[in-house]
Scaffold this active site. Sequence first.
Site, short mmCIF file in Angstrom:
data_model
loop_
_atom_site.label_atom_id
_atom_site.label_comp_id
_atom_site.label_asym_id
_atom_site.label_seq_id
_atom_site.Cartn_x
_atom_site.Cartn_y
_atom_site.Cartn_z
CE LYS A 141 0.95 0.98 4.57
NZ LYS A 141 1.79 2.08 5.02
CG ASP A 176 -1.15 -0.20 8.09
OD1 ASP A 176 -1.97 0.69 8.38
OD2 ASP A 176 0.04 0.02 7.82
P1 ATP Z 1 4.06 -0.30 7.89
O1 ATP Z 1 3.94 0.48 6.63
O2 ATP Z 1 2.77 -1.05 8.23
O3 ATP Z 1 4.62 0.45 9.04
P2 ATP Z 1 6.51 -1.55 7.05
O4 ATP Z 1 6.35 -1.76 5.56
O5 ATP Z 1 7.28 -0.37 7.48
O6 ATP Z 1 5.05 -1.52 7.66
P3 ATP Z 1 6.98 -4.35 7.35
O7 ATP Z 1 7.84 -4.65 6.18
O8 ATP Z 1 5.55 -4.71 7.25
O9 ATP Z 1 7.13 -2.79 7.70
O10 ATP Z 1 7.57 -5.05 8.67
C1 ATP Z 1 8.37 -4.47 9.56
C2 ATP Z 1 8.89 -5.45 10.63
O11 ATP Z 1 8.10 -6.63 10.77
C3 ATP Z 1 10.28 -5.92 10.30
O12 ATP Z 1 11.04 -5.75 11.48
C4 ATP Z 1 10.16 -7.39 9.97
O13 ATP Z 1 11.28 -8.12 10.39
C5 ATP Z 1 8.91 -7.81 10.73
N1 ATP Z 1 8.15 -8.86 10.00
C6 ATP Z 1 7.59 -9.94 10.53
N2 ATP Z 1 6.94 -10.67 9.62
C7 ATP Z 1 7.09 -10.05 8.45
C8 ATP Z 1 6.63 -10.31 7.14
N3 ATP Z 1 5.92 -11.39 6.84
N4 ATP Z 1 6.95 -9.42 6.17
C9 ATP Z 1 7.66 -8.31 6.48
N5 ATP Z 1 8.12 -8.02 7.70
C10 ATP Z 1 7.84 -8.87 8.69
#
Ligand code: ATP
Length: 290
Positions: free
Chosen positions: A12, A137
């Site tokens: 997203k 989210d």
């Molecule tokens: P948001 O935009 O919701 O803040 P993000 O894109 O910044 O999310 P993600 O990539 O969803 O962050 O994930 C962040 C943290 O979650 C990381 O520290 C990662 O190690 C942990 N994590 C656990 N499971 C997953 C997964 N299936 N995919 C991605 N990250 C994961």
Amino acid sequence: MRKKLMLEAPAKVNLFLAVGGRRPDGYHEVLTLLQAVELCDLIVVELSSSTRIELEVEGDVPRDEGNLCLRAARVFQERIGRGLGARIGLRKRIPVGAGLGGGSSDAAAVLLGLNLLLGEPLKREELEGAAAELGSDVPFFLRGGTAVAEGRGERVRGLSPAEEIWVLLLNPGFALSTADVYREFDRLNPSPLPPGILPRGLVRGLEKGDLEEVGDHIRNDLIEAALRLAPGLGSLLEKLGREGPGGMSGSGPTLFLLSRDEEALVRTGIKMAFPWSSVARFREKGVAPL
Ligand code: ATP
């Protein structure tokens, strides 16, 4: 009944993210407009005769209980009130810790996949409840498309689908922790205003595909905090601002640029030369079986 499903778990972008104060439960009050995009992780969910939930991962994310796919399967198990044997496969394509919601989307895909394979033991509202328990989210990704989320992000309302719009995603090659960015936000804003209301022009612009109007209303209250943690992002954002309507997604550090012209975005992506980039179309669905 089918025993195996492959699902897409989309990324997203936040086209609008107003952040208010910290609530008693530790989350911040937000008002955000989310848009699903056609950049997807792939998830395979398969029922097994054992009573274990196993996970195989291709990509740089935890393989243990810290993985949101496993946490989603546990929450699902609790909600249906019985043991469950399943094998989950995850192929990451969405950058991690990027502000693109990849982990939340994976969790939503596992919930949906298990529910479909088991003949929908959870009704829609129960599935949404399970999603909200997993993260702010996650409920959005059950719906996808263009949506507004309020509260801590769990109260989601769908909007009419946006016109055909493309997005260039640019990731500078490092992760930002959402928790760290919010902590910095608190330091910078000891008494923030409530998130307010969504500008009508943003919704109108998306419906009409008028990117000039959309661009006038793009907002992200976490930018300042993200720039404190990653000062180099400032010049990248400035450079991007000269190319058209865009901004930073979620807690960053991924930046985005919008256009009706896919080819123009591909060219801009090459010119900007970030460590990772992708051009994707706005998506009308959320997580969905293939
Ligand atoms: P948001 O935009 O919701 O803040 P993000 O894109 O910044 O999310 P993600 O990539 O969803 O962050 O994930 C962040 C943290 O979650 C990381 O520290 C990662 O190690 C942990 N994590 C656990 N499971 C997953 C997964 N299936 N995919 C991605 N990250 C994961």
